[in-house]
Scaffold this motif. Structure first.
Motif, PDB file in Angstrom:
ATOM      1  N   ARG A  51       0.822  -1.217   0.000  1.00  4.59           N
ATOM      2  CA  ARG A  51       0.000   0.000   0.000  1.00  4.59           C
ATOM      3  C   ARG A  51       0.852   1.262   0.000  1.00  4.59           C
ATOM      4  NH1 ARG A  51      -4.461  -2.028   4.524  1.00  4.59           N
ATOM      5  NH2 ARG A  51      -5.268  -3.771   3.283  1.00  4.59           N
ATOM      6  N   LEU A  52       2.175   1.092  -0.184  1.00  3.40           N
ATOM      7  CA  LEU A  52       3.127   2.191  -0.307  1.00  3.40           C
ATOM      8  C   LEU A  52       3.185   3.068   0.930  1.00  3.40           C
ATOM      9  CD1 LEU A  52       2.485   3.112  -4.039  1.00  3.40           C
ATOM     10  CD2 LEU A  52       4.469   1.954  -3.082  1.00  3.40           C
ATOM     11  N   ARG A  53       2.982   2.442   2.105  1.00  3.12           N
ATOM     12  CA  ARG A  53       3.238   3.167   3.348  1.00  3.12           C
ATOM     13  C   ARG A  53       4.689   2.988   3.771  1.00  3.12           C
ATOM     14  NH1 ARG A  53      -1.856   0.918   4.935  1.00  3.12           N
ATOM     15  NH2 ARG A  53      -0.758  -0.588   6.263  1.00  3.12           N
ATOM     16  N   SER A  54       5.376   2.019   3.178  1.00  2.00           N
ATOM     17  CA  SER A  54       6.793   1.811   3.461  1.00  2.00           C
ATOM     18  C   SER A  54       7.425   1.126   2.257  1.00  2.00           C
ATOM     19  CB  SER A  54       6.990   0.975   4.725  1.00  2.00           C
ATOM     20  OG  SER A  54       6.592  -0.371   4.518  1.00  2.00           O
ATOM     21  N   LEU A  98       8.108  12.225  -4.272  1.00  2.00           N
ATOM     22  CA  LEU A  98       7.865  10.971  -3.565  1.00  2.00           C
ATOM     23  C   LEU A  98       7.632  11.221  -2.083  1.00  2.00           C
ATOM     24  CD1 LEU A  98       7.935   7.813  -3.851  1.00  2.00           C
ATOM     25  CD2 LEU A  98      10.329   7.960  -3.160  1.00  2.00           C
ATOM     26  N   GLY A 108       4.123  12.621  -1.285  1.00  2.00           N
ATOM     27  CA  GLY A 108       2.980  11.717  -1.406  1.00  2.00           C
ATOM     28  C   GLY A 108       3.107  10.414  -0.649  1.00  2.00           C
ATOM     29  N   HIS A 109       4.343   9.943  -0.455  1.00  2.99           N
ATOM     30  CA  HIS A 109       4.564   8.641   0.175  1.00  2.99           C
ATOM     31  C   HIS A 109       5.801   8.723   1.080  1.00  2.99           C
ATOM     32  CE1 HIS A 109       1.597   6.722  -2.485  1.00  2.99           C
ATOM     33  NE2 HIS A 109       2.088   7.528  -3.416  1.00  2.99           N
ATOM     34  N   VAL A 124       8.172   5.630   1.980  1.00  2.00           N
ATOM     35  CA  VAL A 124       9.038   4.967   1.005  1.00  2.00           C
ATOM     36  C   VAL A 124      10.415   5.621   1.043  1.00  2.00           C
ATOM     37  CG1 VAL A 124       9.397   4.424  -1.432  1.00  2.00           C
ATOM     38  CG2 VAL A 124       7.090   4.356  -0.468  1.00  2.00           C
ATOM     39  N   ALA A 160       6.830  -0.050  -4.747  1.00  4.55           N
ATOM     40  CA  ALA A 160       7.708   1.089  -4.473  1.00  4.55           C
ATOM     41  C   ALA A 160       8.611   1.386  -5.662  1.00  4.55           C
ATOM     42  CB  ALA A 160       8.543   0.817  -3.222  1.00  4.55           C
ATOM     43  N   LEU A 213       6.589   3.051  -8.329  1.00  2.00           N
ATOM     44  CA  LEU A 213       6.275   4.419  -7.942  1.00  2.00           C
ATOM     45  C   LEU A 213       7.453   5.351  -8.225  1.00  2.00           C
ATOM     46  CD1 LEU A 213       4.380   6.466  -6.567  1.00  2.00           C
ATOM     47  CD2 LEU A 213       5.386   5.783  -4.382  1.00  2.00           C
ATOM     48  N   GLU A 218       7.611   8.688 -10.708  1.00  3.44           N
ATOM     49  CA  GLU A 218       8.063  10.033 -10.328  1.00  3.44           C
ATOM     50  C   GLU A 218       9.193  10.508 -11.239  1.00  3.44           C
ATOM     51  OE1 GLU A 218       6.200  11.587  -8.642  1.00  3.44           O
ATOM     52  OE2 GLU A 218       5.364  10.476  -6.972  1.00  3.44           O
TER      53      GLU A 218
END
Length: 301
Positions: A88-91, A114, A117-118, A121, A283, A286, A290
């Motif tokens: 879920r791109l929390r880490s 990055l 928004g996250h 990561v 990740a 993502l 970017e």
């Protein structure tokens, strides 16, 4: 190999004291609980329970497993939580290897996007020039590599590697601000044939020599360095001129240095490279997104 469902059921049987009580707590039928415990016993190769009247008693193996069941379930729960955070791109962690001018321009902008928004990561930055940087990708030392190629240079990319084209970087000439040609919007290499030159990395130097040969002269290379800031300092002091990528214009540090485009225009291709299988890692995908977004704002730079 243990089945985590069986360990969870075993843990509940031990806690509840019977198959029927465990079945009620877990919402299973009693035969389902019995089947799971038999499967677990087959897995470990020995009985885990004995019956004393209507009560269950743990065998020695059952007691040993019971001591570890909490730890096993906690570890599974922690692993699931970590996997959920990553997907879920929390880490997540992505190792990016890039050449110096990309590390000074594309990478900071992409990482700022990055982080906004996250923030969970994390990106580890490495530095390397092609083709060695591509080797690091294949060896598993990084997850994404940024590299460049020049026209006529065929890059041998392994089958398991995917190229993601980012932008075409227009080459420029750095010269002292007071140089007579600095007043022009673009300059020809041939007009600088008598200058002393500062050359860069092996790949850049090879292309530079090729372009000079195309213009009919062999350059007088007075200095060689891979450090963009050193190049700028040498130019600022009037010790030579240099053919450099357009990305360098984004971080010119000397007022005494001027950058001018080449006439005719000359460009290099800047691309990101990633292992095909890693495109499915959230990740990594993502970070590539970017990088593409930042490169799109620099088209024709």
């Amino acid at each position: 190999m243990f089945d985590s469902r069986h360990i969870k059921t075993f843990h509940e049987v031990v806690r509840a004291g019977s198959y029927s009580a465990a079945a009620r707590a877990l919402g299973y039928t009693q035969p389902a609980i019995t089947q799971q415990m038999k499967a677990l016993e087959r897995s470990v190769g020995t009985p885990l329970f004995t019956r004393v009247g209507r009560r269950l008693r743990l065998t020695e193996a059952g007691e040993a497993l019971a001591r570890h069941a909490d730890t096993i379930l906690d570890s599974i729960s922690a692993a699931q939580a970590q996997m959920n955070a990553i997907t879920r791109l929390r880490s997540g962690r992505v190792r990016v290897c890039a050449f110096p001018s990309a590390n000074a321009t594309l990478i900071p902008e992409a990482m700022a996007r990055l982080a906004a928004g996250h923030p969970g990561v994390r990106v580890e930055l490495l530095e390397g020039e092609p083709p060695e940087s591509l080797g690091r990708l294949v060896r598993g030392e990084c997850d994404i590599t940024l590299a460049f190629t020049y026209p006529g240079l065929h890059e041998e990319v392994p089958e398991e590697v995917v190229e993601v084209r980012l932008l075409e970087d227009q080459l420029t000439v750095l010269m002292p601000t007071g140089h007579p040609l600095a007043r022009r919007r673009a300059v020809k290499l041939a007009d600088l044939a008598e200058e002393r030159w500062i050359a860069g990395c092996l790949r850049c130097r090879a292309n530079f020599l090729h372009e000079c040969a195309e213009q009919g002269f062999a350059p007088d290379i007075a200095f060689t360095t891979d450090d963009n800031l050193v190049v700028q300092s040498l130019v600022a002091e009037g010790l030579g001129v240099a053919m450099m990528p357009g990305l360098v214009l984004s971080f010119l540090c000397h007022r005494k240095v001027t950058g001018r485009a080449l006439d005719p225009a000359s460009r290099r291709q800047v691309s990101a490279y990633v292992l095909r299988e890693h495109l499915r890692i959230p990740a990594t995908a993502l970070v590539l997104d970017e990088l593409r977004a930042v490169a799109a704002n620099r088209v024709g730079c």
